[in-house]
Design a protein around this motif. Structure first.
Motif, PDB file in Angstrom:
ATOM      1  N   VAL A   1       0.859  -1.192   0.000  1.00 23.94           N
ATOM      2  CA  VAL A   1       0.000   0.000   0.000  1.00 23.94           C
ATOM      3  C   VAL A   1       0.893   1.239   0.000  1.00 23.94           C
ATOM      4  N   LEU A   2       0.691   2.102  -0.973  1.00 27.16           N
ATOM      5  CA  LEU A   2       1.466   3.326  -1.081  1.00 27.16           C
ATOM      6  C   LEU A   2       0.838   4.397  -0.206  1.00 27.16           C
ATOM      7  N   ARG A   3       1.583   4.840   0.817  1.00 26.06           N
ATOM      8  CA  ARG A   3       1.057   5.847   1.734  1.00 26.06           C
ATOM      9  C   ARG A   3       1.407   7.267   1.292  1.00 26.06           C
ATOM     10  N   THR A   4       2.573   7.450   0.725  1.00 32.14           N
ATOM     11  CA  THR A   4       2.976   8.763   0.215  1.00 32.14           C
ATOM     12  C   THR A   4       4.116   8.565  -0.761  1.00 32.14           C
ATOM     13  N   GLY A   5       4.288   9.514  -1.675  1.00 30.57           N
ATOM     14  CA  GLY A   5       5.378   9.436  -2.640  1.00 30.57           C
ATOM     15  C   GLY A   5       5.071   8.453  -3.748  1.00 30.57           C
ATOM     16  N   GLY A   6       6.092   7.671  -4.096  1.00 29.35           N
ATOM     17  CA  GLY A   6       5.903   6.624  -5.085  1.00 29.35           C
ATOM     18  C   GLY A   6       6.147   7.024  -6.515  1.00 29.35           C
ATOM     19  N   GLU A   7       6.801   8.169  -6.740  1.00 29.06           N
ATOM     20  CA  GLU A   7       7.062   8.576  -8.118  1.00 29.06           C
ATOM     21  C   GLU A   7       8.204   9.577  -8.170  1.00 29.06           C
ATOM     22  N   PRO A   8       8.855   9.709  -9.346  1.00 25.54           N
ATOM     23  CA  PRO A   8       9.870  10.739  -9.499  1.00 25.54           C
ATOM     24  C   PRO A   8       9.250  12.126  -9.383  1.00 25.54           C
ATOM     25  N   VAL A   9      10.057  13.077  -8.940  1.00 25.36           N
ATOM     26  CA  VAL A   9       9.608  14.468  -8.862  1.00 25.36           C
ATOM     27  C   VAL A   9       9.928  15.126 -10.197  1.00 25.36           C
ATOM     28  N   ARG A  10       8.904  15.711 -10.810  1.00 22.89           N
ATOM     29  CA  ARG A  10       9.065  16.264 -12.152  1.00 22.89           C
ATOM     30  C   ARG A  10       9.707  17.637 -12.096  1.00 22.89           C
ATOM     31  N   ARG A  11      11.019  17.655 -12.184  1.00 24.13           N
ATOM     32  CA  ARG A  11      11.797  18.874 -12.199  1.00 24.13           C
ATOM     33  C   ARG A  11      13.181  18.525 -12.745  1.00 24.13           C
ATOM     34  N   PRO A  12      13.976  19.503 -13.117  1.00 25.73           N
ATOM     35  CA  PRO A  12      15.325  19.170 -13.588  1.00 25.73           C
ATOM     36  C   PRO A  12      16.099  18.410 -12.512  1.00 25.73           C
ATOM     37  N   GLY A  13      16.960  17.525 -12.943  1.00 24.11           N
ATOM     38  CA  GLY A  13      17.731  16.734 -11.994  1.00 24.11           C
ATOM     39  C   GLY A  13      17.117  15.375 -11.772  1.00 24.11           C
ATOM     40  N   TYR A  14      17.628  14.669 -10.742  1.00 23.13           N
ATOM     41  CA  TYR A  14      17.285  13.262 -10.535  1.00 23.13           C
ATOM     42  C   TYR A  14      16.616  13.073  -9.172  1.00 23.13           C
ATOM     43  N   PHE A  15      15.347  13.421  -9.097  1.00 20.02           N
ATOM     44  CA  PHE A  15      14.651  13.436  -7.819  1.00 20.02           C
ATOM     45  C   PHE A  15      13.596  12.334  -7.753  1.00 20.02           C
ATOM     46  N   TYR A  16      13.435  11.778  -6.535  1.00 16.39           N
ATOM     47  CA  TYR A  16      12.360  10.819  -6.272  1.00 16.39           C
ATOM     48  C   TYR A  16      11.707  11.200  -4.953  1.00 16.39           C
ATOM     49  N   ALA A  17      10.396  11.173  -4.920  1.00 23.56           N
ATOM     50  CA  ALA A  17       9.653  11.626  -3.746  1.00 23.56           C
ATOM     51  C   ALA A  17       9.848  10.682  -2.562  1.00 23.56           C
ATOM     52  N   PRO A  18       9.996  11.211  -1.346  1.00 15.97           N
ATOM     53  CA  PRO A  18      10.035  10.368  -0.146  1.00 15.97           C
ATOM     54  C   PRO A  18       8.795   9.482  -0.095  1.00 15.97           C
ATOM     55  N   THR A  19       9.010   8.187   0.123  1.00 13.71           N
ATOM     56  CA  THR A  19       7.958   7.189  -0.087  1.00 13.71           C
ATOM     57  C   THR A  19       7.820   6.281   1.126  1.00 13.71           C
ATOM     58  N   VAL A  20       6.574   6.036   1.529  1.00  9.93           N
ATOM     59  CA  VAL A  20       6.274   5.078   2.591  1.00  9.93           C
ATOM     60  C   VAL A  20       5.353   4.007   2.021  1.00  9.93           C
ATOM     61  N   LEU A  21       5.708   2.743   2.255  1.00 19.62           N
ATOM     62  CA  LEU A  21       4.902   1.605   1.824  1.00 19.62           C
ATOM     63  C   LEU A  21       4.528   0.763   3.039  1.00 19.62           C
ATOM     64  N   THR A  22       3.284   0.334   3.105  1.00 23.68           N
ATOM     65  CA  THR A  22       2.846  -0.574   4.168  1.00 23.68           C
ATOM     66  C   THR A  22       2.313  -1.867   3.536  1.00 23.68           C
ATOM     67  N   SER A  23       2.021  -2.847   4.395  1.00 23.77           N
ATOM     68  CA  SER A  23       1.535  -4.163   3.940  1.00 23.77           C
ATOM     69  C   SER A  23       2.485  -4.764   2.913  1.00 23.77           C
ATOM     70  N   VAL A  24       3.768  -4.697   3.215  1.00 23.31           N
ATOM     71  CA  VAL A  24       4.781  -5.125   2.257  1.00 23.31           C
ATOM     72  C   VAL A  24       5.131  -6.593   2.487  1.00 23.31           C
ATOM     73  N   ASP A  25       5.117  -7.360   1.420  1.00 26.07           N
ATOM     74  CA  ASP A  25       5.542  -8.756   1.456  1.00 26.07           C
ATOM     75  C   ASP A  25       7.066  -8.783   1.622  1.00 26.07           C
ATOM     76  N   PRO A  26       7.580  -9.420   2.672  1.00 29.49           N
ATOM     77  CA  PRO A  26       9.036  -9.412   2.893  1.00 29.49           C
ATOM     78  C   PRO A  26       9.837 -10.107   1.813  1.00 29.49           C
ATOM     79  N   ALA A  27       9.179 -10.799   0.866  1.00 33.90           N
ATOM     80  CA  ALA A  27       9.905 -11.448  -0.221  1.00 33.90           C
ATOM     81  C   ALA A  27      10.167 -10.506  -1.388  1.00 33.90           C
ATOM     82  N   LEU A  28       9.583  -9.318  -1.366  1.00 29.19           N
ATOM     83  CA  LEU A  28       9.748  -8.383  -2.472  1.00 29.19           C
ATOM     84  C   LEU A  28      11.149  -7.768  -2.478  1.00 29.19           C
ATOM     85  N   ARG A  29      11.584  -7.323  -3.654  1.00 33.43           N
ATOM     86  CA  ARG A  29      12.928  -6.743  -3.782  1.00 33.43           C
ATOM     87  C   ARG A  29      13.104  -5.477  -2.955  1.00 33.43           C
ATOM     88  N   VAL A  30      12.015  -4.743  -2.732  1.00 29.00           N
ATOM     89  CA  VAL A  30      12.122  -3.514  -1.941  1.00 29.00           C
ATOM     90  C   VAL A  30      12.532  -3.812  -0.504  1.00 29.00           C
TER      91      VAL A  30
END
Length: 489
Positions: free
Chosen positions: A362-391
């Motif tokens: 479940v994506l609580r916040t963030g989850g995508e690049p920030v659309r601006r010059p440079g290499y930005f990604y939004a601070p992201t919180v995930l819940t209900s995460v399967d511990p077998a996932l690569r994240v």
């Protein structure tokens, strides 16, 4: 050239390589660009070293080694103390350069400069404290002496994410021990190393530092420099900080000559929050452990293991804290989260987050690049995460906090240790007995109890399992550059 650097800094950044006391271009004349990750624009074009440049640097280090090893420990100590003072006096300019080429917020860059200076000061003090042994043999037939002798010329390979701190953590103990060095700064962040070395050269004016003791060879191809050096019998030591994958390759290359090696490799740090934790402190520690340098540190909290009874409240508070963070250029005064280092880093973070959401997280916040010059990604919180996932199973190296729940202490330890890595682990609890059990049971070279920051120049830094070999920092850090010599008298 577009750069936020103060003109006084920009005008004095060397773009060549330092070999035998002189800055020079690469022998082949090649260069490579160094960019500001917050804009993608080139800051400088830097000399691109090749095999012959590397061997020239090793020749300089090899020739300087006998005189430097014979230099009195007190002299080495006082020189390092002078280096500490130079770094401290120029901390604002150095921090500006760290931000320009690495992207981290200026406040973090200032903290890195102070952290680096602390390593230099610590090893200035340790230089005169290398201990030996003198005693009568148990059999009573002779006496035993154990001396500490400098290993020899060292290849020091630093990562891009802490361009002054990681160099200081290697160069300072090497010099304190009496070793000479060939420094290979990271391709993405070589400017800070060059600038600081030139500051030291200029302000110390060569005082007590023989030519060739420290040599700097930037390159766009680490393999092109490391392979000939590791095959050369004059090299006696390798210290590397970086990924486990590259570390394995370097260990294999060092094996034929049985080189002395130190490896500070990847991590997958668990951040364990028990039901009795102070949640205010846990959230504060989580932000500190996760978001420093936008999550691009080997000691970043990678997996948040939270007791089921407090998981929702912790996730709510962490989400609120992440949403208060300000994403932007590191030089902007209100920025708290800078860019990732390059586009490939953004692409990988986006890939593992998308995979996690597709896998039920479940994506609580963030989850995508920030659309601006440079290499930005939004601070992201995930819940209900399967511990077998690569994240969860892989080192993210980005501003993403996946939360996994557990039911009891035994499960928490099992989840925390379910990784081939073991650099650092964090645990938050009010129970002193549990805190001690975590210190004993978590498979990590470092454990933070109720704090999200463990690094300290006076303490041994390093991991277990596939997170590395040896230690940096503390008294142990200098031992990596000394070999014991037993004398039967």
């Amino acid at each position: 050239m577009t750069t936020p650097l103060p003109p006084s800094v920009a005008a004095h950044v060397p773009t060549g390589m330092l070999v035998g006391g002189e800055w020079r271009p690469a022998r082949g004349g090649a260069t490579f660009p160094v960019a500001d990750p917050a804009t993608g624009e080139t800051l400088f074009d830097v000399a691109d070293g090749d095999e012959q440049d590397a061997l020239d640097a090793l020749t300089a280090a090899h020739e300087a080694f006998p005189a430097w090893r014979a230099t009195a420990p007190r002299v080495r100590s006082e020189l390092l103390r002078a280096v500490f003072e130079v770094i401290t006096a120029h901390s604002e300019d150095i921090a500006a350069l760290v931000t320009a080429e690495g992207g981290k917020p200026l406040a973090e860059s200032r903290a890195e400069v102070a952290y680096a200076a602390d390593y230099v000061r610590w090893y200035a003090e340790e230089a005169v404290r290398a201990e030996g042994l003198a005693r009568r043999a148990p059999a009573g037939t002779h006496h035993q002496l154990v001396l500490r002798r400098a290993v020899g010329p060292a290849l020091l390979i630093a990562p891009w994410n802490f361009p002054i701190a990681m160099i200081a953590r290697k160069v300072a103990p090497a010099l304190a021990a009496g070793c000479t060095a060939v420094v290979k700064p990271a391709r993405l962040t070589p400017l800070t190393t060059a600038y600081v070395v030139e500051l030291i050269r200029t302000e110390l004016d060569g005082r007590d530092l023989p030519t060739g003791v420290v040599n700097v060879v930037p390159t766009s191809s680490a393999r092109r420099v490391s392979e000939p050096l590791l095959a050369d019998p004059r090299l006696r030591k390798l210290s590397f900080t970086g990924s486990t994958e590259v570390g394995r390759t370097l260990l294999a290359a060092a094996a034929p000559r049985v080189l002395r090696t130190s490896m500070e490799l990847g991590g997958n740090a668990p951040f364990v929050v028990f039901e009795d934790a102070d949640l205010d402190a846990a959230v504060e520690g989580a932000v500190q452990a996760k978001m420093r340098n936008s999550g691009q540190t080997c000691v970043a909290a990678n997996r948040f293991l939270v007791h089921g009874s407090v998981a929702r409240e912790f996730a709510d508070r962490l989400t609120e804290a992440f949403e208060r963070l300000v994403v932007g250029h590191g030089a902007a005064p209100d920025t708290t989260v800078g860019p990732l280092i390059e586009q490939a880093a953004v692409d990988r973070v986006e890939e593992v987050v998308t995979e996690a959401v597709d896998g039920g997280a479940v994506l609580r916040t963030g989850g995508e690049p920030v659309r601006r010059p440079g290499y930005f990604y939004a601070p992201t919180v995930l819940t209900s995460v399967d511990p077998a996932l690569r994240v969860v199973t892989e080192e993210i190296f980005g501003p993403v906090a996946p939360i996994v729940t557990f039911d009891d202490e035994e499960e928490a330890v099992r989840l925390a240790n379910d990784t081939p890595f073991g650099l650092v682990a964090y645990a938050f609890t009010r129970d002193v007995g549990r805190a001690m059990r975590m210190a004993e049971q978590l498979d990590a070279g470092m454990v933070g109890i109720n704090r999200g920051l463990v690094s300290d120049a006076s303490a041994p830094f390093g991991g277990v399992k596939q997170s590395g070999l040896g230690r940096e920092g503390g008294a142990a850090g200098m031992e990596e550059y000394l070999e014991p010599v037993y004398v039967a008298l």
